[in-house]
Design an enzyme around this catalytic site. Structure first.
Site, PDB file in Angstrom:
ATOM      1  N   HIS A 166      54.064  42.107  40.022  1.00  0.00           N
ATOM      2  CA  HIS A 166      55.172  42.803  40.669  1.00  0.00           C
ATOM      3  C   HIS A 166      55.722  42.028  41.861  1.00  0.00           C
ATOM      4  O   HIS A 166      56.911  42.122  42.176  1.00  0.00           O
ATOM      5  CB  HIS A 166      54.746  44.225  41.053  1.00  0.00           C
ATOM      6  CG  HIS A 166      54.766  45.164  39.889  1.00  0.00           C
ATOM      7  ND1 HIS A 166      53.696  45.299  39.030  1.00  0.00           N
ATOM      8  CD2 HIS A 166      55.738  45.964  39.394  1.00  0.00           C
ATOM      9  CE1 HIS A 166      54.011  46.170  38.077  1.00  0.00           C
ATOM     10  NE2 HIS A 166      55.234  46.577  38.264  1.00  0.00           N
TER      11      HIS A 166
ATOM     12  N   HIS B  49      39.733  40.763  35.866  1.00  0.00           N
ATOM     13  CA  HIS B  49      39.759  40.597  37.329  1.00  0.00           C
ATOM     14  C   HIS B  49      39.707  41.948  38.024  1.00  0.00           C
ATOM     15  O   HIS B  49      38.916  42.176  38.937  1.00  0.00           O
ATOM     16  CB  HIS B  49      41.006  39.830  37.761  1.00  0.00           C
ATOM     17  CG  HIS B  49      41.018  39.472  39.220  1.00  0.00           C
ATOM     18  ND1 HIS B  49      41.330  40.386  40.212  1.00  0.00           N
ATOM     19  CD2 HIS B  49      40.727  38.326  39.855  1.00  0.00           C
ATOM     20  CE1 HIS B  49      41.234  39.798  41.391  1.00  0.00           C
ATOM     21  NE2 HIS B  49      40.880  38.545  41.207  1.00  0.00           N
TER      22      HIS B  49
END
Length: 294
Positions: A121, A178
């Site tokens: 983003h 992650h």
């Protein structure tokens, strides 16, 4: 009076910027068309991880020959580490600015992130800013690896294809993602649900999100599983894979599971090293390139 002066100055500043943007956009419209591809990854300072990026670049160039390819890393920390080693990578902002200087008019920016988390983003905002500035005639941002349900189904197939052949059905496969505090972290659990529909002994966990390794350990113990293959669910087998997953530290996945009586087999290959994963990103590049013509 002071407020009036400030307002007038702000109005003039905005107008001058609008004029500058319009002039810049007009200049771009007069340029001959030049397409380009910008591949954007989080990055890695591990030299052995470069093979993943080499695989992606090779496949992109083969699929879309004749279109120049550029690179950028979103991680400032990784770029700094590489710079100290004598390797210099651009941020997305710098890479796009350079592509403007090289007179690119149509650019497909491809995220090599796994999910649409915070890093993606941030990249979206960068691309949006350049698009608003009018420095390119067309600028398209491609989806990360796992965005749509169709992507999810392709990822499930890619995971199954990348599991070592010697693994038996009684052995577990643990994928290490992650993880993020971004809402998109929910995709990891969603992936595990869909994977377990076809293979109930495949699990997905994260380093910095949910599900955590302690939960996966409990699930394995409940099933009486004695052996597990550990694989990074990240584009590269970098620091997280080598240390958090397969390292000697007390809090690594290998150490935690071994203490629980589960034999571990680490597989140090990033997802981008497997063609089955890489082709998903490659297809997203193709979607973006086709959008450049609309």
């Amino acid at each position: 009076m002071k407020t009036s002066i400030k307002t007038s100055c702000l109005t003039i500043f905005v107008l001058l910027n609008l004029v500058a943007v319009e002039c810049f956009a007009a200049d771009v419209r007069d340029q001959p068309r030049k397409d380009g591809i910008l591949l954007v990854a989080f990055g890695s300072s591990e030299k052995t991880a470069q093979v993943s990026f080499d695989t992606i670049e090779r496949m992109v160039k083969r699929a879309y020959s004749g279109i120049p390819v550029r690179w950028a890393y979103t991680s400032h920390v990784i770029r700094e580490k590489l710079a100290k080693q004598g390797t210099f990578l651009d941020s997305p902002e710098t890479a796009l600015a350079k592509m403007q200087d090289e007179a690119f008019t149509h650019v497909a920016v491809q995220s090599l992130h796994t999910i649409g988390g915070a890093e993606f983003h941030d990249l979206y905002r960068t691309v949006d800013a350049f698009e608003r500035m009018g420095g390119f005639r067309k600028l398209i941002l491609g989806y990360p690896l796992m965005t749509t349900q169709e992507d999810m189904e392709k990822v499930v197939a890619a995971v199954r294809a990348s599991i070592p052949e010697e693994r038996s059905k009684e052995d577990a496969v643990l994928l290490m993602g992650h993880g993020t505090h971004h809402p998109s972290n929910a995709l990891y659990a969603a992936l595990m649900f869909q994977l377990q529909r076809v293979d109930p002994n495949i699990f997905v966990g994260t380093v910095e999100g949910y599900p955590e390794v302690d939960l996966l350990k409990e699930l394995l113990l409940e099933k009486g599983i004695k052996k597990a293959y550990l694989m990074p669910f990240m584009s590269v087998a970098g620091d997280h894979a080598k240390n958090d997953m397969a390292g000697d530290g007390d809090d690594s996945w290998v150490s935690i599971l071994t203490r629980a009586g589960i034999a571990c087999v680490p597989v140090l290959k990033g997802t981008a090293e497997f063609d089955e994963f890489a082709v998903i990103w490659i297809d997203h590049v193709g979607e973006s390139l086709r959008s450049l013509d609309k």
